[in-house]
Scaffold this motif. Structure first.
Motif, PDB file in Angstrom:
ATOM      1  N   LEU A  67     -86.399 -34.502  78.245  1.00 25.77           N
ATOM      2  CA  LEU A  67     -86.469 -34.602  79.441  1.00 25.77           C
ATOM      3  C   LEU A  67     -85.123 -34.786  80.174  1.00 25.77           C
ATOM      4  CD1 LEU A  67     -88.016 -34.536  82.190  1.00 25.77           C
ATOM      5  CD2 LEU A  67     -88.363 -37.028  81.906  1.00 25.77           C
ATOM      6  N   HIS A  68     -84.433 -35.738  79.912  1.00 26.24           N
ATOM      7  CA  HIS A  68     -83.084 -35.840  80.367  1.00 26.24           C
ATOM      8  C   HIS A  68     -81.950 -35.061  80.420  1.00 26.24           C
ATOM      9  CE1 HIS A  68     -84.393 -39.836  81.594  1.00 26.24           C
ATOM     10  NE2 HIS A  68     -84.063 -40.335  80.127  1.00 26.24           N
ATOM     11  N   SER A  69     -82.165 -34.078  79.257  1.00 22.44           N
ATOM     12  CA  SER A  69     -81.436 -32.896  78.804  1.00 22.44           C
ATOM     13  C   SER A  69     -81.506 -32.013  79.614  1.00 22.44           C
ATOM     14  CB  SER A  69     -81.347 -32.852  77.288  1.00 22.44           C
ATOM     15  OG  SER A  69     -80.627 -31.525  77.115  1.00 22.44           O
ATOM     16  N   HIS A  70     -83.112 -31.697  79.791  1.00 21.10           N
ATOM     17  CA  HIS A  70     -83.333 -30.440  80.771  1.00 21.10           C
ATOM     18  C   HIS A  70     -82.896 -30.716  82.098  1.00 21.10           C
ATOM     19  CE1 HIS A  70     -85.268 -27.732  77.886  1.00 21.10           C
ATOM     20  NE2 HIS A  70     -86.030 -28.951  77.478  1.00 21.10           N
ATOM     21  N   VAL A  71     -83.065 -31.962  82.626  1.00 22.79           N
ATOM     22  CA  VAL A  71     -82.982 -32.413  84.080  1.00 22.79           C
ATOM     23  C   VAL A  71     -81.335 -32.302  84.274  1.00 22.79           C
ATOM     24  CG1 VAL A  71     -82.358 -34.378  85.693  1.00 22.79           C
ATOM     25  CG2 VAL A  71     -84.656 -33.963  84.502  1.00 22.79           C
ATOM     26  N   ALA A  72     -80.495 -32.534  83.296  1.00 19.98           N
ATOM     27  CA  ALA A  72     -79.109 -32.107  83.535  1.00 19.98           C
ATOM     28  C   ALA A  72     -78.690 -30.664  83.896  1.00 19.98           C
ATOM     29  CB  ALA A  72     -78.270 -32.804  82.272  1.00 19.98           C
ATOM     30  N   ARG A  73     -79.381 -29.946  82.816  1.00 19.02           N
ATOM     31  CA  ARG A  73     -79.088 -28.516  82.979  1.00 19.02           C
ATOM     32  C   ARG A  73     -79.380 -27.977  84.510  1.00 19.02           C
ATOM     33  NH1 ARG A  73     -81.443 -28.574  77.614  1.00 19.02           N
ATOM     34  NH2 ARG A  73     -79.597 -28.508  76.027  1.00 19.02           N
ATOM     35  N   VAL A  74     -80.796 -28.671  84.549  1.00 20.12           N
ATOM     36  CA  VAL A  74     -81.410 -28.054  86.249  1.00 20.12           C
ATOM     37  C   VAL A  74     -80.219 -28.559  87.142  1.00 20.12           C
ATOM     38  CG1 VAL A  74     -82.982 -28.572  87.711  1.00 20.12           C
ATOM     39  CG2 VAL A  74     -83.703 -28.052  85.395  1.00 20.12           C
ATOM     40  N   ARG A  75     -79.804 -29.861  87.054  1.00 23.62           N
ATOM     41  CA  ARG A  75     -78.881 -30.173  88.069  1.00 23.62           C
ATOM     42  C   ARG A  75     -77.878 -29.301  88.366  1.00 23.62           C
ATOM     43  NH1 ARG A  75     -78.518 -35.639  86.689  1.00 23.62           N
ATOM     44  NH2 ARG A  75     -80.014 -36.217  88.450  1.00 23.62           N
ATOM     45  N   GLN A  76     -77.230 -28.833  87.139  1.00 30.01           N
ATOM     46  CA  GLN A  76     -76.065 -28.164  86.952  1.00 30.01           C
ATOM     47  C   GLN A  76     -76.479 -26.724  87.932  1.00 30.01           C
ATOM     48  OE1 GLN A  76     -72.641 -28.893  85.982  1.00 30.01           O
ATOM     49  NE2 GLN A  76     -72.542 -26.807  87.286  1.00 30.01           N
ATOM     50  N   ALA A  77     -77.477 -26.134  87.285  1.00 37.17           N
ATOM     51  CA  ALA A  77     -77.932 -24.860  87.893  1.00 37.17           C
ATOM     52  C   ALA A  77     -78.061 -24.907  89.421  1.00 37.17           C
ATOM     53  CB  ALA A  77     -79.277 -24.445  87.397  1.00 37.17           C
ATOM     54  N   LEU A  78     -78.493 -26.123  90.014  1.00 40.59           N
ATOM     55  CA  LEU A  78     -78.579 -26.208  91.545  1.00 40.59           C
ATOM     56  C   LEU A  78     -77.200 -26.313  92.081  1.00 40.59           C
ATOM     57  CD1 LEU A  78     -81.414 -28.677  91.926  1.00 40.59           C
ATOM     58  CD2 LEU A  78     -81.570 -26.372  92.043  1.00 40.59           C
ATOM     59  N   ASP A  80     -74.738 -24.805  90.891  1.00 38.04           N
ATOM     60  CA  ASP A  80     -74.022 -23.702  90.838  1.00 38.04           C
ATOM     61  C   ASP A  80     -74.234 -22.848  92.002  1.00 38.04           C
ATOM     62  OD1 ASP A  80     -72.455 -24.480  88.367  1.00 38.04           O
ATOM     63  OD2 ASP A  80     -74.076 -23.476  86.997  1.00 38.04           O
ATOM     64  N   CYS A  81     -75.646 -22.858  92.553  1.00 37.62           N
ATOM     65  CA  CYS A  81     -76.093 -22.120  93.599  1.00 37.62           C
ATOM     66  C   CYS A  81     -75.702 -22.722  94.857  1.00 37.62           C
ATOM     67  CB  CYS A  81     -77.564 -21.892  93.363  1.00 37.62           C
ATOM     68  SG  CYS A  81     -78.668 -22.980  93.959  1.00 37.62           S
ATOM     69  N   GLY A  82     -75.067 -23.638  94.826  1.00 37.65           N
ATOM     70  CA  GLY A  82     -74.554 -24.320  96.308  1.00 37.65           C
ATOM     71  C   GLY A  82     -75.205 -25.622  96.619  1.00 37.65           C
ATOM     72  N   LEU A  83     -76.011 -26.063  95.724  1.00 34.70           N
ATOM     73  CA  LEU A  83     -77.206 -27.479  96.285  1.00 34.70           C
ATOM     74  C   LEU A  83     -76.815 -28.410  95.478  1.00 34.70           C
ATOM     75  CD1 LEU A  83     -80.141 -25.213  96.298  1.00 34.70           C
ATOM     76  CD2 LEU A  83     -78.821 -26.012  98.278  1.00 34.70           C
ATOM     77  N   PRO A  84     -75.358 -29.080  95.262  1.00 34.89           N
ATOM     78  CA  PRO A  84     -75.071 -30.136  94.640  1.00 34.89           C
ATOM     79  C   PRO A  84     -75.857 -31.395  95.263  1.00 34.89           C
ATOM     80  CG  PRO A  84     -73.434 -29.682  95.933  1.00 34.89           C
ATOM     81  CD  PRO A  84     -74.353 -28.515  96.213  1.00 34.89           C
ATOM     82  N   GLY A  85     -76.372 -32.381  94.468  1.00 40.93           N
ATOM     83  CA  GLY A  85     -76.829 -33.710  94.985  1.00 40.93           C
ATOM     84  C   GLY A  85     -78.498 -33.496  95.334  1.00 40.93           C
ATOM     85  N   ALA A  86     -78.965 -32.360  95.176  1.00 37.80           N
ATOM     86  CA  ALA A  86     -80.310 -32.132  95.389  1.00 37.80           C
ATOM     87  C   ALA A  86     -81.040 -32.963  94.461  1.00 37.80           C
ATOM     88  CB  ALA A  86     -80.556 -30.671  95.717  1.00 37.80           C
ATOM     89  N   LEU A  87     -80.957 -32.894  93.335  1.00 39.53           N
ATOM     90  CA  LEU A  87     -81.761 -33.453  92.248  1.00 39.53           C
ATOM     91  C   LEU A  87     -81.054 -34.868  92.079  1.00 39.53           C
ATOM     92  CD1 LEU A  87     -83.153 -31.944  89.049  1.00 39.53           C
ATOM     93  CD2 LEU A  87     -83.194 -34.194  89.304  1.00 39.53           C
ATOM     94  N   MET A  88     -81.777 -35.836  92.338  1.00 38.20           N
ATOM     95  CA  MET A  88     -80.981 -37.217  92.147  1.00 38.20           C
ATOM     96  C   MET A  88     -81.636 -38.141  91.319  1.00 38.20           C
ATOM     97  SD  MET A  88     -80.598 -37.936  96.431  1.00 38.20           S
ATOM     98  CE  MET A  88     -82.142 -37.717  96.752  1.00 38.20           C
ATOM     99  N   THR A  89     -81.159 -38.985  90.480  1.00 34.10           N
ATOM    100  CA  THR A  89     -81.724 -39.964  89.608  1.00 34.10           C
ATOM    101  C   THR A  89     -82.243 -41.401  90.352  1.00 34.10           C
ATOM    102  OG1 THR A  89     -80.412 -39.214  87.761  1.00 34.10           O
ATOM    103  CG2 THR A  89     -81.434 -41.289  87.381  1.00 34.10           C
ATOM    104  N   LYS A  90     -83.318 -41.531  90.364  1.00 35.26           N
ATOM    105  CA  LYS A  90     -83.930 -42.816  91.122  1.00 35.26           C
ATOM    106  C   LYS A  90     -84.316 -43.872  90.046  1.00 35.26           C
ATOM    107  CE  LYS A  90     -83.631 -41.377  95.263  1.00 35.26           C
ATOM    108  NZ  LYS A  90     -82.809 -42.001  96.297  1.00 35.26           N
TER     109      LYS A  90
END
Length: 923
Positions: A67-78, A80-90
């Motif tokens: 899960l952590h690995s997939h989340v990291a890739r999703v975060r990078q994809a976001l 790359d499309c101009g949405l840094p910080g949209a997916l946050m670790t809580k």
């Protein structure tokens, strides 16, 4: 939320679109992660919940790491499309801050947002599958509402048949198809659709069709004419922007059958009602009716309602109310009646059964409607500051608002958080993109806001909506409204309005006046401005002032009957009895208003009322302090007395001004005005006034530590009081003489005059001056190192001060007890007493007492070994001395600070405070 242009779409194949294009999500797992986080957008989703929804009941041991690995890739994809910080670790999970199409759909029911099966391209388990089913149900419910309003369209049958194929046992959908077929003349086909439903329910579920669709089948068999009645869809469009009101929406969750939305003009009643009606429209498949009742009689409204339900103009019967109830029987119709004036206008339009919903907006609470029917009332208040800011930003654009946060905050204040005013202000700025918000704020400040808050071409301005509410008032309520508009305070008590005349209940019901709690009422700032412009005031200001003069006079007779320059007739409708505590509580509530009323009287040229009101409040300020306000009151009063040429009144108010100046540590100024007053009373031959001024001048000399001059003035005061036959005056001068001996360091000389004064005050039953004398005795015996009597005298003074609710003397008595307990070696008890004294000093707004008490508290903390607390108190004491200068007390604070720094080993700081101590003493 996601940045500009960013959105997560789950109503179809899962995708994320950002400023730089579409995010590249590789594989079902990444799309699933985005989807489930979007379903809980703005809320942290725990890791264990994510594992459950992504892997089901039997996840692999590596699930969390995967899960952590997939989340990291999703975060990078976001990113790359101009949405840094949209997916946050809580803590314990992840959170996606996103604009989500499904959330938008829940609010708007916009079917164009759907692109296919929800969450397509994902692999979900458990609650994820349940969410997919929920979204499907929402879509089909929206489609039912959509086609329920469009059964007469040519393609209605075709589209409904296609939907029924996918949902063959959904009775509402089948019923819509039956209606569409019947309306198209295909009666047999409509009956066949029902037959297929009945067989399918029996075969698959062992159930029969429900009562609603069975009744529809019977109506089609009978060719019931009511089936041809219209399904109106008359709700106005939503407001372009809407914010807040979450609590009000939540209160309507149970769909009460009759709802009244009331509130002040311009607060957004119609906007709220339309927004909510749109949200629940799908629950009323038989239609939604909208009528503006502002210009319709009840009979005209009933006729319009029948037209809306499909009755032709030439078929309206003689008894339209019976036909109206018949047409609505067994139906689910939402009826929105806007701008209702009176309860009796609504009564003929109440449906006969509770399947329908009647939603009413009115500036009046329509309380009479509740005597006939069960009514759920919502009173819309002003927006909160954040809600007002959000609404303004939504309309004008976040970038312009963020560029001028200060001006935006000011604009919200000028608009009074009234939605209509905010919308107009935003519209004025929107048509001129280059104009700054600060420019509009300046325009509102310099001009009449009711003129500024309008837009060319739109006759719905703040002034016009207030005027429409004002036109419905009775003559008595209109007069009271005009008078209350002149009240300058933030709020007023009910008894004040009642004393001005009838009409308060009517003004409250129409929301022109609002209740703010504790029996007090207020006008919105813009409404107050409108009230002042709404007609001839007549003697309104004089009536307001007369009420405050009556209250102040009655209160003064309780607090200090020696202030007898003004007499007024007794009044039976006072808001208090002759209990001192009750009197002070009443004046506490009206304290700020008293200053506002004195300003109003001065501004209106009512000189006699100006000085008399200030004079009658003397006893209150002696008990409560707040001397800064008293200085301003007396300044107005002195000017008013001079304008009248009344030297006695001028002298008395100069004396009051001098006392207030002295209490705010402006002693040199106090000396000047006291001597001006002394010259006036000598010229008038006023012995009593002369004696009191000698006493006050002596007090000023004593505070300046000019003790010889103080003693001479006290002796002069005793001589003149004696010549005037004023025993209490003589005793007061003796008490002050004893007080000064203590300050001089000669407590042995203080005892005799203090005991003599105490005997007189007890004989005259003057509790206030008895308490003052007991405190001076406490100080004298403390200086004589006879601490047990000192404790006793301070304790007696505290008891009496609390009995008569004299805050200033209570603070002094607590301070005396504290320093005496410290001398007795009990710093813990001393700290308790001094802390209590500090609370009272701050409530009084007495900077001098506050600074002295802070220094004494530092001594207690030093004795307890708490050097940090001592440092805090001394720092605060020196800061307070900047507003209440006293060289001797300031020097004492520096001396204690030097001792503290020495104990802390901070020798440089200790030397600095010693130098400041010597400098202050020398100066």
């Amino acid at each position: 939320m996601l940045g500009t242009g960013g959105e997560v779409r789950i109503l179809g194949p899962v995708e994320v679109c950002g400023p730089y294009g579409r995010a590249v999500l590789t594989g079902a797992r990444q799309r699933s992660i985005v989807a489930v986080l979007a379903l809980r957008a703005g809320t942290p989703v725990p890791v264990d919940r994510l594992v459950d929804v992504l892997w089901g009941e039997d996840p692999p041991r590596t699930a969390v790491r995967s899960l952590h690995s997939h989340v990291a890739r999703v975060r990078q994809a976001l990113a790359d499309c101009g949405l840094p910080g949209a997916l946050m670790t809580k803590p314990g999970g992840y959170q996606l801050d996103a604009s989500v199409d499904a959330v938008t759909f829940e609010r708007t029911r916009d079917l164009s947002l759907w692109r296919g099966e929800p969450l397509a391209g994902t692999e979900l388990f458990g609650w994820g599958r349940a969410e997919i089913d929920r979204l499907r149900d929402q879509r089909i419910a929206a489609l039912e509402t959509y086609w329920g309003e469009r059964l007469d369209r040519r393609n209605a049958v075709e589209e409904l048949e296609r939907l029924v194929v996918g949902h063959p046992t959904r009775e509402r959908l089948v019923g819509l198809l039956m209606r569409a077929l019947h309306l198209g003349g295909r009666h047999a086909d409509a009956l066949e659709v029902f037959r297929r439903l009945r067989h399918r329910l029996a075969d698959e579920l062992g159930a029969d069709p429900g009562p609603d669709i069975t009744a529809l089948h019977t109506a089609i068999l009978r060719r019931d004419p009511s089936l041809h009645s219209a399904r109106p869809a008359q709700l106005p469009a939503r407001a372009g922007h809407f914010t807040g009101r979450a609590a009000e929406f939540a209160s309507l969750a149970g769909l009460p059958p009759i709802i009244v939305v009331s509130g002040v003009a311009g607060v957004g009643k119609t906007t709220f009602a339309v927004e909510w009606a749109r949200r629940v429209a799908d629950r009323f498949p038989d239609g939604q009716v909208f009528l503006d009742l502002q210009r319709l009689t009840p009979a005209q409204a009933l006729t319009e309602m029948l037209h809306s339900l499909g009755v032709p103009a030439d078929r309206v019967p003689a008894d339209p109310s019976a036909t109206y109830r018949t047409l609505l029987h067994g139906k689910r119709v939402l009826i929105l009646l806007d701008d209702v004036r009176r309860a009796r206008d609504v009564l003929p339009l109440v449906p006969g059964d509770q399947g329908n919903l009647l939603l009413i907006t009115s500036r009046d609470t329509l309380s009479a409607l509740g005597t006939h029917h069960a009514v759920h009332t919502i009173s819309l208040g002003l927006l909160s500051e954040p809600e007002a800011h959000d609404l303004f930003a939504d309309i004008l654009g976040a970038s312009r608002v963020h560029a001028e946060p200060g001006a935006t905050a000011e604009l919200v204040v000028h608009c009074g958080r009234l939605p209509l005013a905010l919308r107009i202000a935003a519209a004025r700025l929107a048509i001129r993109p280059g104009r700054r918000i600060a420019d509009l704020v300046r325009e509102l400040t310099r001009n009449d806001p009711l003129d500024v808050l309008s837009v060319d071409g739109d006759d719905r301005t703040v002034r016009t909506v207030f005027a429409s509410a004002h036109r419905t008032l009775s003559p008595q309520a209109a007069r009271l409204f005009r008078v209350l508009g002149e009240h300058p305070g933030a709020s007023f008590p009910a008894d004040l309005a009642d004393a001005m005349g009838p009409g308060l209940d009517e003004l409250v019901a129409s929301h022109l006046v609002g209740e703010v709690g504790n029996g007090r009422y207020a006008l919105h700032d813009l409404i107050r401005l409108f009230a002042r412009q709404s007609g001839d005031l007549g003697d309104g200001v004089e009536r307001l002032l007369d009420r405050y003069l009556t209250i102040a006079h009655a209160a003064g007779e309780v607090l200090n009957p020696r202030h007898d320059l003004v007499t007024r007739p007794r009044c039976d409708d006072l808001p208090f009895t002759e209990d001192r505590v009750e009197v002070l509580a009443c004046l506490d509530a009206e304290r700020d208003n008293m200053l506002h009323m004195i300003r109003l009287a001065a501004r209106s040229g009512l000189h006699r009322e100006t000085w008399q009101l200030a004079y009658l409040l003397t006893g209150y300020f002696e008990a409560r302090g707040n001397w800064a306000a008293r200085v301003e009151q007396c300044e107005h009063a002195v000017a008013a007395a001079r304008a009248l040429g009344d030297q006695r009144a001028e002298a008395e108010m100069l004396r009051g001004q001098g006392i207030a100046l002295q209490m705010t540590s402006r002693i040199a100024e106090a000396m000047v005005v006291q001597r001006q007053a002394l010259a006036l009373v000598r010229e008038a031959g006023d012995l009593r006034g002369e004696a009191r001024l000698h006493n006050n001048i002596a007090n000023a000399h004593s505070e300046l530590r000019e003790f010889d001059l103080a003693l001479d003035s006290y002796r002069a005061a005793m001589d003149v009081h004696g010549a005037a036959g004023d025993e209490v005056g003589v005793a007061l001068a003796r008490r002050n003489l004893g007080y000064t001996y203590v300050r001089m360091g000669r407590p042995e000389l203080a005892v005799e005059p203090l005991f003599a004064a105490l005997e007189t005050f007890r004989a005259k039953e003057n509790l206030r001056l008895e308490a003052a004398t007991l405190m001076s005795l406490g100080n004298a015996f403390h200086r004589l190192a006879d601490l047990e009597p000192a404790l006793r005298y301070f304790g007696d003074a505290l008891r009496i001060s609390r009995e008569i609710t004299d805050d200033r003397f209570e603070a002094d008595a607590l301070t005396g007890l504290g320093v005496t307990q410290l001398a007795l070696g009990d710093p813990a008890v001393a700290r308790e007493c001094l802390t209590a004294a500090l609370v009272v000093c701050r409530a009084l707004g007495d900077g001098h007492r506050e600074a002295s008490t802070l220094r004494d508290l530092a001594d207690a903390e030093l004795a307890l070994g708490d050097l940090a607390a001592a440092r805090d108190h001394l720092t605060a004491a020196l800061e307070a001395r900047t507003q209440a200068p006293d060289g001797f007390e300031q020097a004492r604070a520096h001396r204690t600070f030097a001792d503290l720094e020495g104990r802390s080993g901070r020798w440089t700081e200790a030397a600095r405070h010693l130098a400041a101590w010597l400098r202050t003493l020398a100066g």
